[in-house]
Design a protein around this motif. Structure first.
Motif, PDB file in Angstrom:
ATOM      1  N   GLN A 141      70.226  57.546  48.412  1.00  0.00           N
ATOM      2  CA  GLN A 141      69.748  58.909  48.580  1.00  0.00           C
ATOM      3  C   GLN A 141      68.222  58.974  48.446  1.00  0.00           C
ATOM      4  O   GLN A 141      67.538  59.631  49.236  1.00  0.00           O
ATOM      5  CB  GLN A 141      70.413  59.806  47.529  1.00  0.00           C
ATOM      6  CG  GLN A 141      70.193  61.294  47.749  1.00  0.00           C
ATOM      7  CD  GLN A 141      70.900  62.095  46.676  1.00  0.00           C
ATOM      8  OE1 GLN A 141      70.513  62.037  45.508  1.00  0.00           O
ATOM      9  NE2 GLN A 141      71.933  62.818  47.041  1.00  0.00           N
ATOM     10  N   GLN A 142      67.707  58.239  47.429  1.00  0.00           N
ATOM     11  CA  GLN A 142      66.253  58.200  47.237  1.00  0.00           C
ATOM     12  C   GLN A 142      65.577  57.522  48.421  1.00  0.00           C
ATOM     13  O   GLN A 142      64.531  57.971  48.898  1.00  0.00           O
ATOM     14  CB  GLN A 142      65.923  57.458  45.942  1.00  0.00           C
ATOM     15  CG  GLN A 142      64.440  57.484  45.582  1.00  0.00           C
ATOM     16  CD  GLN A 142      64.159  56.697  44.316  1.00  0.00           C
ATOM     17  OE1 GLN A 142      64.547  55.541  44.201  1.00  0.00           O
ATOM     18  NE2 GLN A 142      63.496  57.333  43.373  1.00  0.00           N
ATOM     19  N   LEU A 149      60.269  61.414  53.919  1.00  0.00           N
ATOM     20  CA  LEU A 149      58.901  61.787  53.527  1.00  0.00           C
ATOM     21  C   LEU A 149      57.865  60.912  54.231  1.00  0.00           C
ATOM     22  O   LEU A 149      56.795  61.392  54.620  1.00  0.00           O
ATOM     23  CB  LEU A 149      58.745  61.668  52.003  1.00  0.00           C
ATOM     24  CG  LEU A 149      59.501  62.706  51.167  1.00  0.00           C
ATOM     25  CD1 LEU A 149      59.491  62.315  49.690  1.00  0.00           C
ATOM     26  CD2 LEU A 149      58.881  64.092  51.358  1.00  0.00           C
ATOM     27  N   THR A 150      58.203  59.616  54.397  1.00  0.00           N
ATOM     28  CA  THR A 150      57.285  58.709  55.096  1.00  0.00           C
ATOM     29  C   THR A 150      57.153  59.124  56.556  1.00  0.00           C
ATOM     30  O   THR A 150      56.044  59.153  57.106  1.00  0.00           O
ATOM     31  CB  THR A 150      57.792  57.257  54.996  1.00  0.00           C
ATOM     32  OG1 THR A 150      57.867  56.887  53.615  1.00  0.00           O
ATOM     33  CG2 THR A 150      56.857  56.300  55.714  1.00  0.00           C
ATOM     34  N   HIS A 482      46.914  54.611  55.390  1.00  0.00           N
ATOM     35  CA  HIS A 482      48.354  54.716  55.647  1.00  0.00           C
ATOM     36  C   HIS A 482      49.149  54.413  54.376  1.00  0.00           C
ATOM     37  O   HIS A 482      50.088  55.137  54.020  1.00  0.00           O
ATOM     38  CB  HIS A 482      48.772  53.705  56.727  1.00  0.00           C
ATOM     39  CG  HIS A 482      48.359  54.071  58.110  1.00  0.00           C
ATOM     40  ND1 HIS A 482      47.846  53.163  59.007  1.00  0.00           N
ATOM     41  CD2 HIS A 482      48.391  55.256  58.772  1.00  0.00           C
ATOM     42  CE1 HIS A 482      47.585  53.756  60.142  1.00  0.00           C
ATOM     43  NE2 HIS A 482      47.906  55.030  60.031  1.00  0.00           N
ATOM     44  N   LEU A 483      48.776  53.328  53.715  1.00  0.00           N
ATOM     45  CA  LEU A 483      49.531  52.896  52.534  1.00  0.00           C
ATOM     46  C   LEU A 483      49.402  53.911  51.402  1.00  0.00           C
ATOM     47  O   LEU A 483      50.383  54.194  50.704  1.00  0.00           O
ATOM     48  CB  LEU A 483      49.047  51.521  52.078  1.00  0.00           C
ATOM     49  CG  LEU A 483      49.206  50.393  53.116  1.00  0.00           C
ATOM     50  CD1 LEU A 483      48.698  49.072  52.544  1.00  0.00           C
ATOM     51  CD2 LEU A 483      50.657  50.250  53.557  1.00  0.00           C
ATOM     52  N   VAL A 489      53.661  60.017  48.680  1.00  0.00           N
ATOM     53  CA  VAL A 489      54.887  60.814  48.863  1.00  0.00           C
ATOM     54  C   VAL A 489      56.122  60.120  48.297  1.00  0.00           C
ATOM     55  O   VAL A 489      57.143  60.771  48.072  1.00  0.00           O
ATOM     56  CB  VAL A 489      55.125  61.164  50.356  1.00  0.00           C
ATOM     57  CG1 VAL A 489      53.987  62.022  50.881  1.00  0.00           C
ATOM     58  CG2 VAL A 489      55.325  59.922  51.206  1.00  0.00           C
ATOM     59  N   THR A 490      56.042  58.806  48.065  1.00  0.00           N
ATOM     60  CA  THR A 490      57.217  58.076  47.561  1.00  0.00           C
ATOM     61  C   THR A 490      57.041  57.592  46.131  1.00  0.00           C
ATOM     62  O   THR A 490      58.024  57.242  45.465  1.00  0.00           O
ATOM     63  CB  THR A 490      57.511  56.849  48.438  1.00  0.00           C
ATOM     64  OG1 THR A 490      56.407  55.921  48.340  1.00  0.00           O
ATOM     65  CG2 THR A 490      57.721  57.236  49.892  1.00  0.00           C
ATOM     66  N   GLY A 491      55.788  57.536  45.653  1.00  0.00           N
ATOM     67  CA  GLY A 491      55.525  56.986  44.322  1.00  0.00           C
ATOM     68  C   GLY A 491      55.556  55.465  44.303  1.00  0.00           C
ATOM     69  O   GLY A 491      55.405  54.849  43.243  1.00  0.00           O
TER      70      GLY A 491
END
Length: 644
Positions: A141-142, A149-150, A482-483, A489-491
């Motif tokens: 799910q994550q 988000l990416t 980019h990174l 957004v993902t941590g």
């Protein structure tokens, strides 16, 4: 007797009276309790083997006999055992309900396993398996959330818009396409020389250096040009410079110029470096951009020009001097002649042929990829001025070096592609062969194989049509921006995972632009993630131009990374005897090590402070390599063998 006096007690009946069943499996005899537990308002059915529910192996069970079996079942099956299991199910179900609710996952899909778990699996193992399923479901799910988000954070269709200067400029493209020795680079460089400001983007340090010197020697309107040289490892800065010669990876997309020249444009299709040409075409900040290269790039250039909404002129140039296949192979060393370029595909083979040819009495120049640009230039100069009669080299000769070659002699038609040996690609065969017959020096160029097989394969390759490079799927490499966007957004902080997200999760609406990571960079990222480094530091270290395939150089790179993680400065010490103790290969690697250090000194100067010393030591190493090659050539000629 049974508790209700209905008859003699048996193990099976005793188990049934307490809500359990006795099961004889292939590997063991067990009891399993069934019931319903209430947790969080839900009725959760279960059928589980309790903590002491495995009774015995079948052989031992038989030896116990009826009385022993009944005694063992009575010992394990009683109200307290049943209640203990029920309480553990209630507690476990409550935990799963809470965790599943927090994650937004249906708990019943997990808890249903309590009623249909394998009969041989004890309750603790069933609980562990359900927890693992929940953990994996949360991870999936994550992962899906982070992937979404990416995709929202990076849309590759918008890649050209990231080059603000180029996007604002009214740019136009001029494509000069044709075979080697068609004058296309000369034409583009003449336009660059006449421009008030200009930029030359090269595929190699060597070409950047060559055209830097060419620009400096030019005298448009009777005045010399002020030129900067900028490569990953070197900066030669002139105050008030109007022109820049640079490697393509060092494109400065923010400084406007009148004319830009992007050389070897067919490199758009290169697996590892094509992204640099994509960036150059999208981002070169010039009013006029010359795209110089092979004709097979035409469709790709037209597609890019249309996508970027830039007007395009295409000029197809023809070879200025004819190229002829020799009637037959060379076959013998004595049939080599001054003006020949002998081509092999590895350093080892180049030096082997160098030895054999020099022993025939020929003076030779040697060119291969491991040599620094300065050494290659020095060797090429000897061939140009005639002090070397024959040049022996790898396909490094095919790109850049302008040499007065009359005949190309191929020693083989197979080349190692990094994985296996394969036939030389037709485009490379044509590019190498095209170096023969330099216009203005020779009226005609010739090509031959050394042996019969190589000669016939080369004859076929020169007749073969080169397939056009694809008109979509242009490679885009990740930038640190980019990174950082994906990380925000993902941590995520692991470089390898950020790379994977870039490759697999960003939005690629129509596939016109496509994300790429080199295998070497991904391998480096996985190792760098074991160190206490920032994303930016790991990204920089993943790009260091030093070979991971040479153990001594790879160890040096690892040492630099570990020192940076410990916040230690990596300093250089001058050792006047270092290179005198080394063989040719070791001095070549020493040169590459100092060049890589210089590259780092421009990017992380606080931890790699000795950039100027690195340049000096790299120059000394280049001079040492050149001297060693010359000394070896001289010694071999003294051992000249009589011709046979």
């Amino acid at each position: 007797m049974t508790p209700n006096g209905a008859g003699p007690d048996t193990p099976e009946l005793h188990a049934q009276n307490f809500g359990a069943e006795l099961l004889k499996l292939e590997g063991s005899v067990i009891v399993r309790f069934s019931g319903i537990a209430e947790a969080g308002g839900l009725q959760v059915p279960y059928a589980l083997v309790p903590r002491h529910g495995v009774l015995a192996k079948p052989s031992k069970w038989r030896k116990l006999g009826p009385e022993g079996q009944l005694e063992l079942v009575r010992e394990r099956v009683h109200p307290e055992a049943f209640e203990e299991l029920r309480r553990s199910v209630v507690a476990f179900a409550g935990k799963i309900l809470a965790e599943a609710e927090d994650a937004g996952i249906d708990p019943l899909a997990l808890l249903n396993t309590l009623a249909d778990a394998p009969a041989s699996m004890p309750a603790p193992q069933v609980f562990e398996r359900i927890e693992q399923r929940l953990e994996h479901a949360v991870e999936r799910q994550q992962e899906e959330r982070h992937a979404a988000l990416t995709r929202e954070s990076i849309n590759l269709a918008e890649y050209p818009a990231s080059f603000e200067m180029a996007r604002r400029l009214p740019r136009r493209f001029i494509a000069l396409l044709g075979p080697t020795n068609s004058g296309k680079t000369h034409q583009a460089m003449e336009a660059l020389i006449k421009a008030k400001t200009g930029l030359y983007l090269a595929p190699l340090r060597l070409l950047a250096l060559e055209n830097y010197e060419r620009l400096r020697e030019a005298r448009p309107h009777g005045k010399e040009l002020k030129v900067n040289l900028i490569t990953g490892e070197e900066r030669r800065i002139t105050e008030g410079a109007t022109h820049v010669a640079s490697t393509v990876e060092m494109l400065d997309p923010r400084t406007r110029v009148d004319v830009a020249v992007i050389d070897e444009i067919q490199m758009l299709a290169d697996r590892d470096r094509g992204a640099a040409w994509t960036a150059a075409v999208c981002g070169a900040p010039a009013g006029v951009v010359y795209l110089v290269g092979a004709l097979e790039a035409r469709r790709a250039i037209e597609a890019l020009a249309e996508r970027l909404e830039c007007p395009l002129e295409v000029h197809v140039l023809k070879r200025k001097a004819p190229l002829t296949m020799e009637a037959g192979p060379v076959k013998k060393l004595r049939n080599l002649r001054p003006g020949d370029a002998v081509i092999a595909f590895s350093r080892r083979d180049v030096l082997m042929w160098r030895d054999m040819i020099a022993e025939q009495g020929h003076s030779v120049a040697t060119i291969y990829g491991n040599l620094s640009p300065e050494v290659r230039q020095a060797q090429a100069a000897r061939f140009r001025d005639g002090s070397a009669e024959i040049v022996i080299g790898t396909d490094a000769i095919a790109m850049g070096l302008n040499l007065p070659i009359e005949r190309i002699v191929m020693t083989t038609y197979v080349k190692f592609n990094g994985v296996e040996e394969e036939e030389v690609p037709v485009a490379l065969a044509r590019q190498i062969a095209g170096r023969a017959g330099r216009f203005g020096v020779h009226e005609e160029g010739f090509v031959a194989g050394y042996d019969d097989d190589t000669h016939q394969v080369m004859r076929s390759l020169l007749k073969e049509k080169i397939p056009p490079i694809p008109a979509s799927g242009f490679a885009v490499a990740p930038s640190i921006e980019h990174l950082h966007r994906i990380s925000s957004v993902t941590g995520e902080q692991a470089l390898a995972r950020l790379f994977k997200r870039f490759v697999h999760n960003i939005d690629v609406p129509d596939g016109f632009f496509y994300p790429r990571i080199t295998d070497e960079q991904m391998e480096r990222a996985m190792w760098l993630d074991t160190l206490a480094l920032s994303v930016a530091e790991k990204f920089t270290l993943s790009l260091v131009p030093i070979s991971s395939r040479i153990p001594s150089l790879h160890q040096v790179w690892e040492g630099w990374a570990r020192s940076l993680a410990k916040r230690k400065s990596c300093t250089l010490q001058r050792d006047p005897y270092e290179m005198s103790r080394q063989n040719l290969q070791e001095v070549e690697d020493t040169c590459r090590r100092y060049s890589a250090y210089a590259w780092l000194s421009f990017r992380i100067p606080e931890h790699f402070p000795d950039g100027e010393l690195a340049h000096e030591l790299a120059r000394q190493a280049s001079e040492r390599v050149d001297a060693m090659l010359q000394a070896q050539n001289t010694a071999l000629r003294r051992r000249q063998k009589p011709s046979r």
